[in-house]
Design a protein around this motif. Structure first.
Motif, PDB file in Angstrom:
ATOM      1  N   ILE A  73       0.825  -1.277   0.022  1.00 13.33           N
ATOM      2  CA  ILE A  73      -0.085   0.006   0.080  1.00 13.33           C
ATOM      3  C   ILE A  73       0.785   1.346   0.095  1.00 13.33           C
ATOM      4  O   ILE A  73       0.650   2.275  -0.427  1.00 13.33           O
ATOM      5  CB  ILE A  73      -0.986   0.082   1.179  1.00 13.33           C
ATOM      6  N   PHE A  74       1.968   1.222   0.796  1.00  7.16           N
ATOM      7  CA  PHE A  74       2.940   2.377   0.878  1.00  7.16           C
ATOM      8  C   PHE A  74       3.835   2.495  -0.244  1.00  7.16           C
ATOM      9  O   PHE A  74       4.678   3.747  -0.202  1.00  7.16           O
ATOM     10  CB  PHE A  74       3.375   2.403   2.180  1.00  7.16           C
ATOM     11  N   THR A  75       4.256   1.638  -0.976  1.00 10.56           N
ATOM     12  CA  THR A  75       4.988   1.585  -1.906  1.00 10.56           C
ATOM     13  C   THR A  75       4.590   1.733  -3.472  1.00 10.56           C
ATOM     14  O   THR A  75       4.744   2.519  -4.146  1.00 10.56           O
ATOM     15  CB  THR A  75       6.032   0.603  -1.974  1.00 10.56           C
ATOM     16  N   ASN A  76       3.413   0.911  -3.579  1.00 10.11           N
ATOM     17  CA  ASN A  76       2.794   0.886  -5.015  1.00 10.11           C
ATOM     18  C   ASN A  76       1.278   0.325  -4.765  1.00 10.11           C
ATOM     19  O   ASN A  76       0.929  -0.658  -5.187  1.00 10.11           O
ATOM     20  CB  ASN A  76       3.621  -0.336  -5.620  1.00 10.11           C
ATOM     21  N   PRO A  77       0.482   1.087  -4.432  1.00  8.51           N
ATOM     22  CA  PRO A  77      -0.914   0.903  -4.276  1.00  8.51           C
ATOM     23  C   PRO A  77      -1.543   0.383  -5.379  1.00  8.51           C
ATOM     24  O   PRO A  77      -0.970   1.231  -6.609  1.00  8.51           O
ATOM     25  CB  PRO A  77      -1.579   2.016  -3.450  1.00  8.51           C
TER      26      PRO A  77
ATOM     27  N   LYS B 113      -5.735   4.147  -7.454  1.00 11.49           N
ATOM     28  CA  LYS B 113      -5.483   5.671  -7.588  1.00 11.49           C
ATOM     29  C   LYS B 113      -5.744   6.542  -6.326  1.00 11.49           C
ATOM     30  O   LYS B 113      -5.185   7.370  -5.754  1.00 11.49           O
ATOM     31  CB  LYS B 113      -5.857   6.389  -8.654  1.00 11.49           C
TER      32      LYS B 113
ATOM     33  N   GLU C 239      -3.389   5.848  -3.390  1.00 13.72           N
ATOM     34  CA  GLU C 239      -2.293   6.775  -3.671  1.00 13.72           C
ATOM     35  C   GLU C 239      -2.309   8.242  -3.457  1.00 13.72           C
ATOM     36  O   GLU C 239      -1.493   8.810  -2.990  1.00 13.72           O
ATOM     37  CB  GLU C 239      -1.854   6.426  -5.096  1.00 13.72           C
TER      38      GLU C 239
ATOM     39  N   ILE D 219      -2.393   8.604   0.326  1.00 13.01           N
ATOM     40  CA  ILE D 219      -1.156   8.520   1.155  1.00 13.01           C
ATOM     41  C   ILE D 219      -0.077   9.315   0.932  1.00 13.01           C
ATOM     42  O   ILE D 219       0.962   9.501   1.428  1.00 13.01           O
ATOM     43  CB  ILE D 219      -0.452   6.736   1.189  1.00 13.01           C
ATOM     44  N   THR D 220      -0.151   9.955  -0.492  1.00 12.73           N
ATOM     45  CA  THR D 220       1.021  10.956  -0.980  1.00 12.73           C
ATOM     46  C   THR D 220       0.533  12.354  -0.623  1.00 12.73           C
ATOM     47  O   THR D 220       1.321  13.251  -0.767  1.00 12.73           O
ATOM     48  CB  THR D 220       1.389  10.579  -2.397  1.00 12.73           C
ATOM     49  N   GLY D 221      -0.649  12.392   0.017  1.00 12.38           N
ATOM     50  CA  GLY D 221      -0.966  13.751   0.535  1.00 12.38           C
ATOM     51  C   GLY D 221      -1.685  14.754  -0.593  1.00 12.38           C
ATOM     52  O   GLY D 221      -1.505  15.808  -0.666  1.00 12.38           O
ATOM     53  N   ARG D 222      -2.030  13.748  -1.659  1.00 10.36           N
ATOM     54  CA  ARG D 222      -2.957  14.419  -2.686  1.00 10.36           C
ATOM     55  C   ARG D 222      -4.446  14.479  -2.466  1.00 10.36           C
ATOM     56  O   ARG D 222      -4.880  13.512  -2.981  1.00 10.36           O
ATOM     57  CB  ARG D 222      -2.492  13.833  -4.184  1.00 10.36           C
TER      58      ARG D 222
END
Lengths: 229, 253
Positions: B235-239, B242, B245, B248-251
Motif C-alpha cells: 500500500i505504501f510503495t505501490n498501491p 489511484k 495513492e 497516502i501521498t497527500g494529494r
C-alpha cells in the motif's frame, strides 16, 4: 495521466524542482555527448577541452539534485508514487553524472587522437553517438510522461549498441593485426567505442528505473530474479 | 505466510439513523497480525472498529447489516452477549481514560467483576498485565497511587494493561497515540510490536507513518467504503488504486 496536486504546495514545488533539475541535467549530458562526437569527427581539440571543463557543472547539478532528494526523504516521508519518483531520481542523477564522466573520457581520447593521422573515416562511432543520445532523451521523456513502454523500448535499443561496439572491436583488431603501428590509435578508438557503449548502459539504467517508478516492478538483473522465483 | 483470520466481516453495512456510514465492507483480520485502518475523517474507519466488539450497540438508532464473524461465529446473532464479546475483544481509546482509582484497582476492576477474588491471582494479574504493557518497572512501587497522577503516556499504557487483564484475543486501538508526545508514541508502537506475538491488533490511526511503521496490513477507507486492503508494504510503495495513492501521498482535495 492526470495528477492531483499535493495539498502542500511547497511539497509540490519541491518535487517539480527535482523533475526540472533532472531534465536540465539530462539536457546538459546529452549536449556534452553531442559536442564530443563533433570534436571527434572534426578533430577539434579545443572543443574537447571545453567539454572537459564543462563537466564540473554536471557534477554540481548532480550533488544539488541528490541533496534535494535526500531532503525530501527526510522531511516529507514520501510514499507510493512520490517515494518511487524520489528513489528513481536519486539513481537517474547518478547515471547522468556518470554519462558526463564517460564524455570526459572520450574528450581526453579525442585530444590524444589528434596527434595521430586519422585511421579511417568515422561511420559507426557517430551512429553509436546518435543512438545513445536518443536513448538518453527517450529515457527522460519516459520519466516525464510516466511512459513505461517507451522506457522498455530504450532498454531494447541497448542490444544494438552492444552489437555496434563488438563490430567496431572486430574491425579494429583486424587493423591491428595488419599493422602494429596502428595499435595505439586503435586502442584509443576502442576506448571511445566502449565509453559510448557504457553511456547506453546508463541510459538503460535510467529507463529501468522509470519502469520501476511507473509500475513498481524492478526489471534490472532479470536473470538473477528469474533464478530467485 | 497468511495466518487464519480471527475476525471476518462479510458485506457489512452500517447506519446511523438514515445515514449510511459503511457500505459493503468485507475483510479478513489475520490472527497475530497488526492491521491498520486509515482514511480521512468521517470515512468510517472508527465506526468499523467499534463494530468489531459491538461498541456501536451503545449508540441509539444504529443498524448493522451483514455479518461480523469472530472465530467463525456472527457476533450480531441475538443470543450473543456483547459483554462476553468485549472480554475477548478489548479496546483502547484515543484519550487515555483510566478509572479515577489506584493503578492496582484499574487493572483488577474488570477481573473482579468477572469473579476473580483471590489476592494472589489478582496480584499476579496486575504484575503480568503491567509487564506486558511495559509499565511495570515504572509503577511497581506506587501501585496504590491514583492512576490520574501518571503521565499521559503512562496512563495510555495503563489502559492497555487494563485491556490485557481480561486476556482478550483481539485488541482494538482507536488512535491510541494521537494525544501523546513522540516518545510515548514510540513506546506504544514498540508495545504493539511486542503484543502481536500474543494478540491480534487492529488499529485506527490518522498518522499514516504510524500505520506504515506498526502494521502488516492496511485498509484504506473513503466515504464509508473499503477502497483498498492489502500488505502495508505494498500500500505504501505501490498501491493498486489511484485514490489510495492520492491519499497516502497527500494529494487529497
Amino acid at each position: 495521466m492526470e495528477e492531483l496536486r499535493h495539498t502542500s504546495r511547497e511539497y509540490e514545488k519541491e518535487l517539480q524542482e527535482i523533475r526540472d533539475g533532472l531534465l536540465y541535467l539530462g539536457a546538459k549530458a546529452e549536449k556534452a555527448l553531442e559536442m564530443v562526437m563533433q570534436a571527434l569527427v572534426g578533430r577539434d581539440a579545443n572543443l574537447a577541452r571545453q567539454i572537459i571543463s564543462a563537466d564540473d557543472e554536471i557534477d554540481r547539478l548532480d550533488i544539488d539534485l541528490e541533496e534535494k532528494c535526500i531532503r525530501i526523504l527526510a522531511l516529507r516521508q514520501p510514499a507510493a508514487i512520490d517515494l518511487r519518483f524520489i528513489t528513481t531520481a536519486i539513481k537517474i542523477t547518478g547515471h547522468l553524472e556518470r554519462i558526463g564522466d564517460m564524455v570526459v573520457n572520450m574528450a581526453e581520447k579525442v585530444i590524444i587522437l589528434n596527434d595521430f593521422p586519422q585511421l579511417k573515416p568515422y561511420i559507426d562511432l557517430p551512429r553509436m553517438g546518435e543512438i545513445s543520445r536518443e536513448m538518453i532523451r527517450n529515457s527522460l521523456d519516459a520519466m516525464v510522461h510516466q511512459d513505461a513502454k517507451l522506457a522498455v523500448k530504450v532498454c531494447e535499443e541497448d542490444a544494438v549498441m552492444d552489437q555496434l561496439n563488438e563490430q567496431i572491436f572486430r574491425e579494429l583488431v583486424t587493423f591491428m593485426l595488419e599493422d602494429p603501428v596502428k595499435i595505439q590509435v586503435c586502442l584509443y578508438i576502442m576506448q571511445i567505442s566502449k565509453s559510448l557503449e557504457r553511456i547506453a548502459d546508463h541510459a538503460e539504467g535510467i529507463a529501468d528505473m522509470v519502469v520501476y517508478m511507473v509500475t513498481g516492478r524492478i526489471i534490472r538483473h532479470q536473470s538473477v530474479q528469474a533464478k530467485d522465483t | 505466510m497468511k495466518n487464519q483470520p480471527i475476525i471476518t466481516t462479510k458485506n457489512v453495512n452500517f447506519y446511523y439513523g438514515a445515514f449510511q456510514a459503511l457500505t459493503d465492507i468485507t475483510m479478513d483480520f489475520e490472527r497475530n497480525r497488526v492491521t491498520a485502518l486509515i482514511g480521512p475523517s468521517g470515512c468510517g474507519k472508527s465506526t468499523l472498529l467499534r463494530l468489531l466488539n459491538r461498541m456501536n450497540d451503545l449508540i441509539d438508532q444504529t443498524r448493522v447489516e451483514g455479518e461480523v464473524l469472530f472465530e467463525g461465529r456472527n457476533i450480531y446473532e441475538p443470543d450473543v452477549d456483547p459483554v462476553e464479546i468485549r472480554k475477548r475483544i478489548g479496546m483502547v481509546f484515543q484519550k487515555p481514560n483510566p478509572f479515577p482509582k489506584s493503578i492496582y484497582n484499574n487493572i483488577t476492576y474488570a477481573p473482579r467483576l468477572a469473579g476473580i477474588k483471590s489476592k494472589e491471582s489478582l496480584d499476579a494479574l496486575v504484575e503480568d498485565s503491567l509487564k506486558q504493557a511495559v509499565l511495570w518497572d515504572e509503577v511497581k512501587d506506587i501501585l496504590g497511587r491514583s492512576a490520574m497522577t501518571l503521565s499521559g503516556g503512562q496512563q495510555q499504557r495503563l489502559c492497555i494493561a487494563r485491556a490485557l487483564a481480561m486476556k482478550p484475543d483481539v485488541l482494538l486501538m482507536d488512535e491510541p497515540t494521537s494525544a501523546l508526545d513522540p516518545i510515548s508514541t514510540a513506546k506504544i508502537e514498540e508495545l504493539v510490536d511486542e503484543l502481536k506475538e500474543s494478540y491480534t491488533i487492529i488499529i485506527v490511526t490518522h498518522n499514516m507513518q504510524q500505520a506504515a511503521r506498526v502494521s502488516e496490513y492496511t485498509g484504506f477507507f473513503y466515504l464509508g467504503k473499503l477502497i483498498e486492503f492489502g500488505l502495508t508494504e505494498k500500500i505504501f510503495t505501490n498501491p493498486d488504486i489511484k485514490q489510495t495513492e492520492d491519499y497516502i501521498t497527500g494529494r487529497f482535495g
